[in-house]
Scaffold this motif. Sequence first.
Motif, mmCIF file in Angstrom:
data_model
loop_
_atom_site.group_PDB
_atom_site.id
_atom_site.type_symbol
_atom_site.label_atom_id
_atom_site.label_comp_id
_atom_site.label_asym_id
_atom_site.label_seq_id
_atom_site.Cartn_x
_atom_site.Cartn_y
_atom_site.Cartn_z
ATOM 1 N N TYR A 30 -7.695 -4.426 10.883
ATOM 2 C CA TYR A 30 -8.168 -4.183 9.526
ATOM 3 C C TYR A 30 -7.012 -3.923 8.568
ATOM 4 O O TYR A 30 -6.033 -3.247 8.897
ATOM 5 C CB TYR A 30 -9.127 -2.996 9.495
ATOM 6 N N MET A 31 -7.155 -4.489 7.375
ATOM 7 C CA MET A 31 -6.201 -4.287 6.292
ATOM 8 C C MET A 31 -6.968 -4.054 4.994
ATOM 9 O O MET A 31 -8.074 -4.580 4.828
ATOM 10 C CB MET A 31 -5.286 -5.504 6.137
ATOM 11 N N PRO A 32 -6.401 -3.277 4.066
ATOM 12 C CA PRO A 32 -7.095 -3.057 2.777
ATOM 13 C C PRO A 32 -7.182 -4.344 1.981
ATOM 14 O O PRO A 32 -6.237 -5.143 1.961
ATOM 15 C CB PRO A 32 -6.207 -2.029 2.076
ATOM 16 N N LEU A 33 -8.346 -4.545 1.353
ATOM 17 C CA LEU A 33 -8.565 -5.756 0.566
ATOM 18 C C LEU A 33 -7.520 -5.881 -0.540
ATOM 19 O O LEU A 33 -7.050 -6.979 -0.841
ATOM 20 C CB LEU A 33 -9.977 -5.735 -0.029
ATOM 21 N N GLU A 34 -7.155 -4.772 -1.123
ATOM 22 C CA GLU A 34 -6.107 -4.742 -2.143
ATOM 23 C C GLU A 34 -5.131 -3.619 -1.806
ATOM 24 O O GLU A 34 -5.548 -2.533 -1.399
ATOM 25 C CB GLU A 34 -6.703 -4.509 -3.532
ATOM 26 N N ILE A 35 -3.840 -3.876 -1.973
ATOM 27 C CA ILE A 35 -2.857 -2.816 -1.786
ATOM 28 C C ILE A 35 -2.828 -1.992 -3.064
ATOM 29 O O ILE A 35 -2.450 -2.500 -4.129
ATOM 30 C CB ILE A 35 -1.453 -3.386 -1.497
ATOM 31 N N PRO A 36 -3.244 -0.736 -3.018
ATOM 32 C CA PRO A 36 -3.271 0.069 -4.250
ATOM 33 C C PRO A 36 -1.862 0.285 -4.792
ATOM 34 O O PRO A 36 -0.915 0.528 -4.045
ATOM 35 C CB PRO A 36 -3.903 1.388 -3.794
ATOM 36 N N GLN A 37 -1.737 0.182 -6.103
ATOM 37 C CA GLN A 37 -0.448 0.391 -6.759
ATOM 38 C C GLN A 37 -0.429 1.791 -7.372
ATOM 39 O O GLN A 37 -1.292 2.137 -8.179
ATOM 40 C CB GLN A 37 -0.226 -0.666 -7.833
ATOM 41 N N LEU A 38 0.539 2.581 -6.987
ATOM 42 C CA LEU A 38 0.621 3.947 -7.486
ATOM 43 C C LEU A 38 1.196 3.973 -8.894
ATOM 44 O O LEU A 38 1.986 3.109 -9.284
ATOM 45 C CB LEU A 38 1.481 4.790 -6.553
ATOM 46 N N ASP A 39 0.797 4.964 -9.655
ATOM 47 C CA ASP A 39 1.243 5.135 -11.029
ATOM 48 C C ASP A 39 2.774 5.253 -11.055
ATOM 49 O O ASP A 39 3.345 6.102 -10.356
ATOM 50 C CB ASP A 39 0.611 6.409 -11.587
#
Length: 435
Positions: A30-39
């Motif tokens: 499993y991998m995240p659908l989107e890689i979250p971008q930090l502020d």
Amino acid sequence: MKFYSTNNKALRVSFKDAVFNSLPADKGLYMPLEIPQLDPYFIKNIQQYSLQEIAFTIAQAFIEDDIPADVLRNIIADAINFDAPVKFLSSDTAVLELFHGPSYAFKDFGARFMSRVMAFFSGADDKLLDVLVATSGDTGGAVALGFLGVAGTRVTILYPKGKVSDIQELQLTTNGQNIRAIEIDGTFDDCQALVKRAFNDPELNEQLRLTSANSINIARLIPQTFYYFYAYAQLKAQGSDRVVFTVPSGNFGNIGAGLLAFKMGLPVEQFVAATNANDTVPRFIKSGKYEPKPSVQTLANAMDVGDPSNWVRIQDLFDYNLDNLKGMITTYTYTDKETRAAMEQLHHTYHYVACPHTAIAWLGSQAYRGEHPGSYGSVFLSTAHPCKFPDAISEQVFSKIKLPLGVEQLHNKDKVVEAFPVDYAVFKNYLITHK
């Protein structure tokens, strides 16, 4: 946040499903659908935040509303209740110590976080959760202590006979309660294959609610990003914002977490993967051919992995583009002889006692700096306390170690373990008949 399988990007599952199923039916990861971008503000001012505050920010970016914010804060406060200090050996080289948790290994980050996440999700469910884990050394101890006494869970740990240290084996086999240990007459790869086969056995999954605590589980990977951000925060507090991380690599979950942190916005210049004789990935980086081979036993036993599971995640992060991988990952491989010499040199030069895995990481950091001189912080990861490896460290150096209190207490506990051959039918029968 939804998650997909590396073998099927059209698949969509919730974080909860990814945690409990651990291994998709198509045998991907499993991998995240989107890689979250930090502020960017958070990254720029990260030195102002504590480890727990950094961990919460990262975890929430992945988990979103699947766990309420106040519950997630409590999970992190309870799970990550120890430090991960960066200690400078010289002006430009530092070690990130990840062994200050209860099992004295970096895997406490993942195991403790995952156990509490699972306990939250299964709180309203009265069906026992069976956690299966294969270990080459440190994973088992971290998982055992992470899940020890957690209601509604039972942990079964498989480890290779004669290929873990005495202290590691005691950490696996002396817990009792909801923790069971099985000694497999084979290698770590054999243990891992038995666990993976169990997850893909429909009959077994009808009878048991199975999940994994290995780094194949996404709930193990996410918390391992925490300490990369925290290390960077400590460097920034010292006035440096350029970093190269050197990671002792076996199953490639640790460096995979670092690369995930990089994709989230952590400004890392390069990752160095330092391996022992189990060099499947370094050979791939050089040749472009992925050719796993049976694992061989070395001093750095937690890295004795011939077919690293998490490599598929790393390739997925870089869209299976070898040139992009080479641009971000440098690899080096070391023998036991070189590892022993490195442990001696670290002690002689810096009065620092390192485990074999840490010594290999230091060698990699030195090699990279030799080939890429410049002004940056070279941080190598110390993944386990040296007290766990008395047979690998010279008697003179080992005598300098102050043993943690918990290690002394292990020798006063009774060892309970089952011994099995590499036989899936035997393993499956045990799980079914020992519900």
